[in-house]
Motif scaffolding. Structure first.
Motif, PDB file in Angstrom:
ATOM      1  N   VAL A 258      18.627  60.063  76.367  1.00  0.00           N
ATOM      2  CA  VAL A 258      20.088  60.220  76.279  1.00  0.00           C
ATOM      3  C   VAL A 258      20.477  60.345  74.803  1.00  0.00           C
ATOM      4  O   VAL A 258      21.249  61.219  74.420  1.00  0.00           O
ATOM      5  N   GLY A 259      19.922  59.435  74.004  1.00  0.00           N
ATOM      6  CA  GLY A 259      20.220  59.457  72.568  1.00  0.00           C
ATOM      7  C   GLY A 259      19.799  60.765  71.919  1.00  0.00           C
ATOM      8  O   GLY A 259      20.491  61.255  71.015  1.00  0.00           O
ATOM      9  N   ALA A 260      18.715  61.337  72.409  1.00  0.00           N
ATOM     10  CA  ALA A 260      18.170  62.548  71.788  1.00  0.00           C
ATOM     11  C   ALA A 260      19.104  63.742  71.923  1.00  0.00           C
ATOM     12  O   ALA A 260      19.060  64.674  71.123  1.00  0.00           O
ATOM     13  N   ARG A 261      19.967  63.711  72.945  1.00  0.00           N
ATOM     14  CA  ARG A 261      20.837  64.860  73.163  1.00  0.00           C
ATOM     15  C   ARG A 261      22.070  64.832  72.270  1.00  0.00           C
ATOM     16  O   ARG A 261      22.776  65.838  72.181  1.00  0.00           O
ATOM     17  N   ALA A 262      22.346  63.682  71.648  1.00  0.00           N
ATOM     18  CA  ALA A 262      23.564  63.574  70.842  1.00  0.00           C
ATOM     19  C   ALA A 262      23.392  64.253  69.497  1.00  0.00           C
ATOM     20  O   ALA A 262      22.286  64.551  69.061  1.00  0.00           O
ATOM     21  N   LYS A 263      24.548  64.505  68.837  1.00  0.00           N
ATOM     22  CA  LYS A 263      24.489  65.139  67.518  1.00  0.00           C
ATOM     23  C   LYS A 263      24.159  64.117  66.441  1.00  0.00           C
ATOM     24  O   LYS A 263      23.707  64.469  65.356  1.00  0.00           O
ATOM     25  N   ARG A 264      24.466  62.851  66.760  1.00  0.00           N
ATOM     26  CA  ARG A 264      24.277  61.819  65.746  1.00  0.00           C
ATOM     27  C   ARG A 264      23.793  60.563  66.468  1.00  0.00           C
ATOM     28  O   ARG A 264      24.286  60.250  67.560  1.00  0.00           O
ATOM     29  N   LEU A 265      22.858  59.898  65.903  1.00  0.00           N
ATOM     30  CA  LEU A 265      22.269  58.735  66.560  1.00  0.00           C
ATOM     31  C   LEU A 265      22.398  57.509  65.661  1.00  0.00           C
ATOM     32  O   LEU A 265      21.956  57.503  64.527  1.00  0.00           O
ATOM     33  N   VAL A 266      23.074  56.477  66.206  1.00  0.00           N
ATOM     34  CA  VAL A 266      23.257  55.243  65.454  1.00  0.00           C
ATOM     35  C   VAL A 266      22.457  54.157  66.151  1.00  0.00           C
ATOM     36  O   VAL A 266      22.544  54.011  67.368  1.00  0.00           O
ATOM     37  N   ARG A 267      21.643  53.442  65.372  1.00  0.00           N
ATOM     38  CA  ARG A 267      20.877  52.355  65.972  1.00  0.00           C
ATOM     39  C   ARG A 267      21.460  51.029  65.524  1.00  0.00           C
ATOM     40  O   ARG A 267      21.716  50.814  64.342  1.00  0.00           O
ATOM     41  N   LEU A 268      21.644  50.175  66.498  1.00  0.00           N
ATOM     42  CA  LEU A 268      22.269  48.878  66.255  1.00  0.00           C
ATOM     43  C   LEU A 268      21.228  47.790  66.526  1.00  0.00           C
ATOM     44  O   LEU A 268      20.603  47.778  67.574  1.00  0.00           O
ATOM     45  N   VAL A 269      21.030  46.912  65.569  1.00  0.00           N
ATOM     46  CA  VAL A 269      20.138  45.769  65.792  1.00  0.00           C
ATOM     47  C   VAL A 269      20.862  44.503  65.344  1.00  0.00           C
ATOM     48  O   VAL A 269      21.379  44.436  64.237  1.00  0.00           O
TER      49      VAL A 269
ATOM     50  N   ALA B 223      25.651  58.895  69.691  1.00  0.00           N
ATOM     51  CA  ALA B 223      24.987  57.972  70.606  1.00  0.00           C
ATOM     52  C   ALA B 223      24.701  56.692  69.843  1.00  0.00           C
ATOM     53  O   ALA B 223      24.175  56.732  68.731  1.00  0.00           O
ATOM     54  N   ILE B 224      25.105  55.574  70.406  1.00  0.00           N
ATOM     55  CA  ILE B 224      24.795  54.283  69.792  1.00  0.00           C
ATOM     56  C   ILE B 224      23.690  53.653  70.620  1.00  0.00           C
ATOM     57  O   ILE B 224      23.848  53.442  71.832  1.00  0.00           O
ATOM     58  N   MET B 225      22.559  53.387  69.992  1.00  0.00           N
ATOM     59  CA  MET B 225      21.429  52.827  70.720  1.00  0.00           C
ATOM     60  C   MET B 225      21.108  51.433  70.212  1.00  0.00           C
ATOM     61  O   MET B 225      21.373  51.099  69.063  1.00  0.00           O
ATOM     62  N   GLY B 226      20.542  50.668  71.073  1.00  0.00           N
ATOM     63  CA  GLY B 226      20.146  49.326  70.682  1.00  0.00           C
ATOM     64  C   GLY B 226      19.656  48.593  71.911  1.00  0.00           C
ATOM     65  O   GLY B 226      20.025  48.943  73.036  1.00  0.00           O
ATOM     66  N   SER B 227      18.837  47.578  71.675  1.00  0.00           N
ATOM     67  CA  SER B 227      18.357  46.806  72.815  1.00  0.00           C
ATOM     68  C   SER B 227      19.479  45.910  73.306  1.00  0.00           C
ATOM     69  O   SER B 227      20.523  45.803  72.669  1.00  0.00           O
ATOM     70  N   SER B 228      19.245  45.272  74.435  1.00  0.00           N
ATOM     71  CA  SER B 228      20.310  44.420  74.961  1.00  0.00           C
ATOM     72  C   SER B 228      20.496  43.229  74.026  1.00  0.00           C
ATOM     73  O   SER B 228      19.532  42.710  73.470  1.00  0.00           O
ATOM     74  N   GLY B 229      21.742  42.857  73.807  1.00  0.00           N
ATOM     75  CA  GLY B 229      22.021  41.785  72.861  1.00  0.00           C
ATOM     76  C   GLY B 229      22.238  42.282  71.452  1.00  0.00           C
ATOM     77  O   GLY B 229      22.495  41.503  70.544  1.00  0.00           O
ATOM     78  N   SER B 230      22.164  43.597  71.248  1.00  0.00           N
ATOM     79  CA  SER B 230      22.345  44.126  69.896  1.00  0.00           C
ATOM     80  C   SER B 230      23.817  44.262  69.543  1.00  0.00           C
ATOM     81  O   SER B 230      24.156  44.609  68.422  1.00  0.00           O
ATOM     82  N   GLY B 231      24.691  44.005  70.499  1.00  0.00           N
ATOM     83  CA  GLY B 231      26.124  44.055  70.220  1.00  0.00           C
ATOM     84  C   GLY B 231      26.754  45.402  70.507  1.00  0.00           C
ATOM     85  O   GLY B 231      27.916  45.622  70.196  1.00  0.00           O
ATOM     86  N   LYS B 232      25.982  46.306  71.144  1.00  0.00           N
ATOM     87  CA  LYS B 232      26.536  47.644  71.334  1.00  0.00           C
ATOM     88  C   LYS B 232      27.667  47.666  72.360  1.00  0.00           C
ATOM     89  O   LYS B 232      28.656  48.391  72.186  1.00  0.00           O
TER      90      LYS B 232
ATOM     91  N   ILE C 178      28.807  57.514  72.907  1.00  0.00           N
ATOM     92  CA  ILE C 178      28.098  57.076  74.110  1.00  0.00           C
ATOM     93  C   ILE C 178      27.137  55.956  73.731  1.00  0.00           C
ATOM     94  O   ILE C 178      26.518  55.996  72.658  1.00  0.00           O
ATOM     95  N   ILE C 179      27.076  54.968  74.579  1.00  0.00           N
ATOM     96  CA  ILE C 179      26.139  53.867  74.352  1.00  0.00           C
ATOM     97  C   ILE C 179      24.983  54.018  75.316  1.00  0.00           C
ATOM     98  O   ILE C 179      25.185  54.380  76.487  1.00  0.00           O
ATOM     99  N   THR C 180      23.805  53.801  74.850  1.00  0.00           N
ATOM    100  CA  THR C 180      22.659  53.939  75.750  1.00  0.00           C
ATOM    101  C   THR C 180      21.480  53.153  75.213  1.00  0.00           C
ATOM    102  O   THR C 180      21.454  52.761  74.052  1.00  0.00           O
ATOM    103  N   HIS C 181      20.522  52.897  76.063  1.00  0.00           N
ATOM    104  CA  HIS C 181      19.251  52.382  75.562  1.00  0.00           C
ATOM    105  C   HIS C 181      18.125  53.320  75.962  1.00  0.00           C
ATOM    106  O   HIS C 181      16.954  53.018  75.796  1.00  0.00           O
ATOM    107  N   GLU C 182      18.515  54.475  76.509  1.00  0.00           N
ATOM    108  CA  GLU C 182      17.499  55.453  76.910  1.00  0.00           C
ATOM    109  C   GLU C 182      17.350  56.500  75.811  1.00  0.00           C
ATOM    110  O   GLU C 182      18.326  57.109  75.388  1.00  0.00           O
TER     111      GLU C 182
END
Lengths: 283, 405
Positions: free
Chosen positions: A207-218, A39-48, A200-204
């Motif tokens: 959703v991120g919590a269910r993934a095996k790996r979580l990447v945060r993009l800022v 799961a790739i997470m980040g706020s809007s504008g983070s480039g995800k 998967i890309i998400t900001h929720e």
């Protein structure tokens, strides 16, 4: 581990020129192996979203290398890119992007048609894919006759019908209510349990919590990259969700079993899934 | 993915939006049909004009008096007509028909009456010279003319007015108090302009002079040449004889035709002039057609651009699913081809059906080349403006096509 499904090195994407220059990605490097659920997470504008479009071969990076299943995407011709999009990638959009006024099954058949599969075989595989997302009974409905969650599940079926090496989902639940979100995420859990590689890309957060790996993009760069559960085990979220069923058999993971049962009688059985099962038994 | 599959995709694409497809075809249909019909109307009226002139007879010339007020020195007389029958001075003349005509003679039969617009008195040769054959019964004879017998050959309109459902042959009609026996009915003739050329009656010259016109001058003399090529020769022969008869000096007659007391109308030169006029008319209509083709073409361009632009997003989706550029191009080109060809074919059909009706008094005559032109241009425009934006969209990066609004 074998050859990574996805390997990006120092990916940069710059929009505009001069003062209006926007650095959407400032050197992203990551590697995703077969069977992972990232799961790739980040706020809007983070480039995800930019990252996702490049991973889906829908857009090209300004600089950097992107290897998809060992193939350098930047060097592919237009026709080879079309082939890569068709065979290697299953893309799921936030806005579903089904072809309007075209039945669900015809939408799911579309990638197979471009892959040159015969009509009867195509229909069979499309129905099998719809069965996996639980919409076999809605095959003849047109997109405007389906709810948002159902449309997204059709889109998921369309993404996985060619058995791609990589499933990419760009905020798949962004336009859905919580009930539909749950339906769609359950499908992802099942697919991951069956050994599919999913990004998967998400900001929720849930959703991120269910993934095996979580990447945060800022601001176009990776700030954290956390493994939440082992790559060769079902995702924790799925495990929690299916806790009741999980106890049934030691040799079979509930979700994986469920997929196998649903797909039973068809040849749709996932090769990645069996490979993963084999890997699990040997470990 | 084979060609047949792409065709199926195109058909599905067209049927997915039936209204838009139908409207596109309608636009092409109207463009094509308008061009074909306009040219056909122009061609039809040109043809009608030349038909009418040909009906007058191309191997005849008509001598008319230019004198007004009927002064005896300039009037045409029976004597002059007789003088034209001269195998030595005028070897190319086949026949000479002196004509007196009276307008609005009222013909009565058993209480019903009809005003005949032209009542012609002449000799039997007139029927051949003026290309008005007798359909039923017989024409009168030279003997009838000499004896001044009161017999008459009537036109179709007169026959219908006076003898509805009755055979008019051997019936007695009254014209200005004199009894005439109907001996024949003229064959129907195409109408010239506003005048009904079937509203006529033909009787021996002497009889008409007795009853209606009096023994004054002739209205005209119709001279028939032996051969259409000899018309010019006949014309000079006629003027030579008439100059002698009327004592016109040859210098003044050749120098200035206005000074002669008579005028010679030559049907073939009239035909030439009219054909030129008709050609100008056709050119004019061609210009109108070209403009309508342009307007129709812009319409087709417009709807094709809108149709494909509207589907840029769809093209993006298809590309994201792995559709090669060529497949997308082919699909949209086939869609554009189907729309253009079907619309064009329907346009031709509409024009062919429309050409069976009389449009503003003209029976259209289809010009085959206009069909080719209209259909060719429409299909070319449809393909170009259907194919070009599709090619542009297919070249876009999928993400740009998807973001297209």
């Amino acid at each position: 581990m074998s050859r990574p499904v996805l390997d990006v090195q120092d990916l940069k994407k710059i929009y505009g020129t001069g003062e209006a220059t926007v650095h959407a990605l400032r050197g992203v490097s990551m590697t995703v192996h077969r069977g992972d659920y990232v799961a790739i997470m980040g706020s809007s504008g983070s480039g995800k979203s930019t990252l996702m479009n490049i991973l889906g071969a829908l857009d090209i990076p300004t600089t950097g290398s992107y290897k998809l299943d060992g193939v350098e995407v930047g060097t592919l011709s237009d026709a080879q890119l079309a082939l890569a999009r068709n065979r290697l990638i299953g893309f799921i959009f936030q806005a579903f992007n089904l072809i309007p006024r075209t039945s669900a099954v015809a939408n799911v058949e579309l990638p197979l048609a471009y892959a040159g599969v015969k009509p009867t075989e195509r229909r069979r595989r499309a129905l099998a894919a719809l069965d996996i997302v639980g919409l076999a009974d809605r095959a003849d409905h047109e997109p405007n006759q389906l709810s948002g969650g159902q449309q997204q599940r059709v889109a998921v079926a369309r993404a996985l019908v060619t058995e791609p090496a990589l499933l990419l989902a760009d905020e798949p639940t962004g336009n859905l209510d919580s009930k539909s979100t749950d339906d769609v995420l359950k499908v992802f859990d099942d697919l991951s349990a069956a050994g599919r590689t999913i990004v998967i890309i998400t900001h929720e957060n849930e959703v991120g919590a269910r993934a095996k790996r979580l990447v945060r993009l800022v601001d176009g760069a990776i700030v954290t990259d956390v493994r939440q559960s082992p790559i060769d085990l079902p995702p924790v979220g799925a495990a929690a969700a299916h806790a009741r069923v999980q106890a049934v058999a030691a040799g079979h993971v509930a979700a994986g079993h469920a997929v196998a049962v649903r797909a039973g009688g068809t040849t749709y059985g996932s090769p990645a899934g069996s490979e993963w099962n084999g890997g699990r038994h040997s470990s | 993915m084979n060609f047949f599959e792409v065709v199926r995709f195109s058909l599905r694409g067209l049927s997915a939006n039936k209204l838009r497809s139908a409207l596109t075809m309608l636009g092409i249909l109207i463009g094509v049909a308008a061009v074909i019909l306009l040219v056909a109307v122009g061609n039809g009226s040109a043809k009608a004009i030349s038909d009418r002139i040909e009906a007058l007879g191309t191997n005849t010339i008509t001598v008319m008096s230019t004198g007004r007020g009927g002064s005896s020195s300039t009037a045409l007389t029976k004597k002059m007509a007789d003088a034209l029958i001269d195998p030595e001075l005028a070897p190319d003349i086949k026949s000479v028909s002196p004509v007196v005509s009276a307008s609005s003679a009222t013909m009565t039969y058993e209480g019903s009456d009809h005003s005949v617009s032209t009542f012609v008195g002449t000799t039997p040769a007139w029927f051949a010279a003026s290309s008005t054959p007798v359909e039923k019964g017989a024409s009168f004879t030279e003997d009838d003319v000499n004896q001044g017998r009161r017999v008459v050959v009537i036109g179709q309109t007169v026959a219908e007015e006076l003898f509805p459902g009755v055979d008019p042959i051997d019936k007695q009609v009254t014209v200005s108090g004199a009894l005439f026996t109907v001996v024949g009915v003229l064959k129907e003739k195409s109408s010239t302009g506003f005048q009904d050329s079937n509203d006529t009656a033909v009787a021996p010259l002497t009889a008409v002079q007795q009853v209606l016109a009096g023994y004054g001058s002739l209205t005209s003399i119709i001279v028939e040449a032996k051969d259409p090529d000899k018309v010019d020769a006949v014309q000079s022969e006629v003027s030579t004889i008439l100059d002698q008869q009327l004592n016109v000096s040859s210098t003044s007659s050749s120098g200035n035709s206005n000074s002669t007391p008579y005028r010679i109308q030559n049907a073939s030169s009239l035909l030439e002039t009219q054909t030129e006029t008709a050609d100008t008319f056709t050119t004019l209509l061609g210009a109108v057609a070209a403009i309508s083709l342009l307007v129709g073409g812009i319409g087709i361009t417009n709807i094709m651009l809108v149709t494909v632009t509207e589907r840029t997003r769809e093209i993006g989706i298809r590309k994201a699913l792995g559709a090669p550029r060529r497949t997308i191009m082919t699909q949209f080109l086939i869609e554009a081809t189907l729309l253009s060809v079907l619309g064009g074919a329907l346009g031709v059909a509409a024009a062919l059906i429309g050409s069976h009706f009389t449009i503003v008094g003209v029976k259209p005559v289809i010009v085959p080349s206009s069909i080719g032109l209209a259909v060719g241009v429409s299909i070319a425009i449809g393909l170009f403006f259907g194919g070009l934006p599709a090619a542009r969209a297919a070249r876009l990066r999928p993400i740009d096509a998807l973001r297209y609004e």
